[in-house]
Design an enzyme around this catalytic site. Structure first.
Site, PDB file in Angstrom:
ATOM      1  N   ASN A  21       0.772  -0.991  -0.159  1.00 58.38           N
ATOM      2  CA  ASN A  21      -0.126  -0.070  -0.170  1.00 58.38           C
ATOM      3  C   ASN A  21       0.728   1.277   0.062  1.00 58.38           C
ATOM      4  OD1 ASN A  21       1.103  -0.144   2.509  1.00 58.38           O
ATOM      5  ND2 ASN A  21      -0.908  -0.144   3.675  1.00 58.38           N
ATOM      6  N   HIS A  33       3.368   1.940   1.867  1.00 56.00           N
ATOM      7  CA  HIS A  33       3.938   2.327   3.148  1.00 56.00           C
ATOM      8  C   HIS A  33       5.669   2.112   3.347  1.00 56.00           C
ATOM      9  CE1 HIS A  33       3.140  -1.894   5.406  1.00 56.00           C
ATOM     10  NE2 HIS A  33       4.493  -1.540   5.152  1.00 56.00           N
ATOM     11  N   GLU A  41       1.724   4.307   7.479  1.00 50.97           N
ATOM     12  CA  GLU A  41       0.660   3.922   6.621  1.00 50.97           C
ATOM     13  C   GLU A  41       0.149   4.934   5.659  1.00 50.97           C
ATOM     14  OE1 GLU A  41       0.225   0.871   6.096  1.00 50.97           O
ATOM     15  OE2 GLU A  41       0.046  -0.146   8.128  1.00 50.97           O
TER      16      GLU A  41
HETATM   17  C1  GLP Z   1       6.409  -4.568   7.068  1.00 48.17           C
HETATM   18  C2  GLP Z   1       7.447  -3.570   7.604  1.00 48.17           C
HETATM   19  C3  GLP Z   1       8.050  -2.743   6.420  1.00 48.17           C
HETATM   20  C4  GLP Z   1       8.350  -3.539   5.302  1.00 48.17           C
HETATM   21  C5  GLP Z   1       7.156  -4.290   4.843  1.00 48.17           C
HETATM   22  C6  GLP Z   1       7.359  -5.173   3.415  1.00 48.17           C
HETATM   23  O1  GLP Z   1       5.181  -3.853   6.922  1.00 48.17           O
HETATM   24  N1  GLP Z   1       6.984  -2.675   8.412  1.00 48.17           N
HETATM   25  O2  GLP Z   1       9.366  -1.885   7.034  1.00 48.17           O
HETATM   26  O3  GLP Z   1       9.024  -2.762   4.415  1.00 48.17           O
HETATM   27  O4  GLP Z   1       6.795  -5.151   5.946  1.00 48.17           O
HETATM   28  O5  GLP Z   1       7.417  -6.436   3.824  1.00 48.17           O
HETATM   29  P1  GLP Z   1       7.980  -7.515   2.667  1.00 48.17           P
HETATM   30  O6  GLP Z   1       9.475  -7.131   2.593  1.00 48.17           O
HETATM   31  O7  GLP Z   1       7.977  -8.917   3.296  1.00 48.17           O
HETATM   32  O8  GLP Z   1       7.225  -7.224   1.638  1.00 48.17           O
END
Ligand code: GLP
Length: 250
Positions: free
Chosen positions: A136, A138, A143
């Site tokens: 999304n 973030h 968020e």
């Molecule tokens: C979580 C963390 C983020 C991270 C995101 C993406 O939400 N708070 O810092 O970037 O996950 O996760 P993934 O790398 O598993 O797609």
């Protein structure tokens, strides 16, 4: 902003590790910002290899993590503290006194957040902040709708984030509703940013981050305003970009 497109996940991770290792060799007492999620796992694996095989020395490095779930203790297998120790810290020679991860069980969250900001300042600021990106848009747990000037604080997690996190917990009630996260402003104060993204499911996020209008509804887009931001992604994550050649400056 420098966008580097690598063939696949392994090449993306190696390129990112080279950048981190270069900084550590140039400035052994540098301050690194770490992130969690599946994306940086390859980078962490490569840093561990560099430590073991090439003697990459983390003993003087100070670290700050981006975020942590509220109400989840550090020993919980889904906490970000546990993640960092399991996937990186316990395999390298980082000094535990120099490791900082937001404390999800802090009694007074507001006071803790102020202390965290103070520690970053006291350390001289973050030299290189590693970032992933949520589907999304973030960054950390900022968020959609997060103030672009925000500092470390408690945030309510988005419905989509909670849905994404469901796979890590045994039942929906266990999925954390809040997190402590560095703010967008805190992240932007870092001297350099390194955002990583891989896979088709990040293609829209990367397109919006690199080419979209800057908006609080998509916090990652603020990276466009940073003076020293690097995005390293694989070909799949770069697949929606309209200008695509590896290593382009935007
Ligand atoms: C979580 C963390 C983020 C991270 C995101 C993406 O939400 N708070 O810092 O970037 O996950 O996760 P993934 O790398 O598993 O797609």
């Amino acid at each position: 902003m420098l966008v580097v497109i690598k063939k696949n996940y392994d090449e993306m991770s190696e390129e990112a590790a080279k950048m981190v290792a270069d900084l550590i060799r140039r400035k052994p007492n540098c301050v690194l910002g770490f992130s969690t999620g599946s994306t940086p796992l390859g980078l962490y694996k490569e840093l561990i290899r560099m430590h073991k095989e090439e003697g990459l020395d983390f003993s003087k490095v100070t670290t700050f993590n981006l975020d942590e779930y509220v109400g989840v203790p550090p020993e919980h297998p889904q906490s970000y503290a546990y993640f960092m120790w399991e996937n990186l810290f316990k395999h390298i020679n980082v000094d535990p006194r120099y490791v900082h991860i937001p404390h999800g069980m802090a009694q007074d969250i507001e006071e803790f957040c102020e202390w965290y900001e103070e520690r970053i300042k006291h350390a001289g600021g973050i030299d290189l902040q590693i970032l992933g990106i949520g589907a999304n848009g973030h960054i950390a747990f900022n968020e959609p709708g997060s103030s672009l000037g925000s500092r470390t604080r408690i945030k309510t997690l988005d419905e989509l984030t909670k849905r994404d996190n469901l796979r890590f917990f045994t039942n929906p009630e266990e999925v954390p509703k809040y997190a402590i996260t560095m703010g967008v402003g805190t992240i932007m104060d870092s001297k350099a940013l390194l955002l990583l993204a891989n896979g088709k499911n990040k293609a829209d996020a990367i397109k919006a981050t690199v080419e979209g209008p800057i908006t609080a509804l998509y916090p990652a887009t603020i990276v466009q305003m940073h003076r020293k931001a690097f995005i390293i992604c694989d070909e799949e994550a770069a697949s929606e970009l309209s200008r695509k050649y590896s290593g382009y400056l935007s």
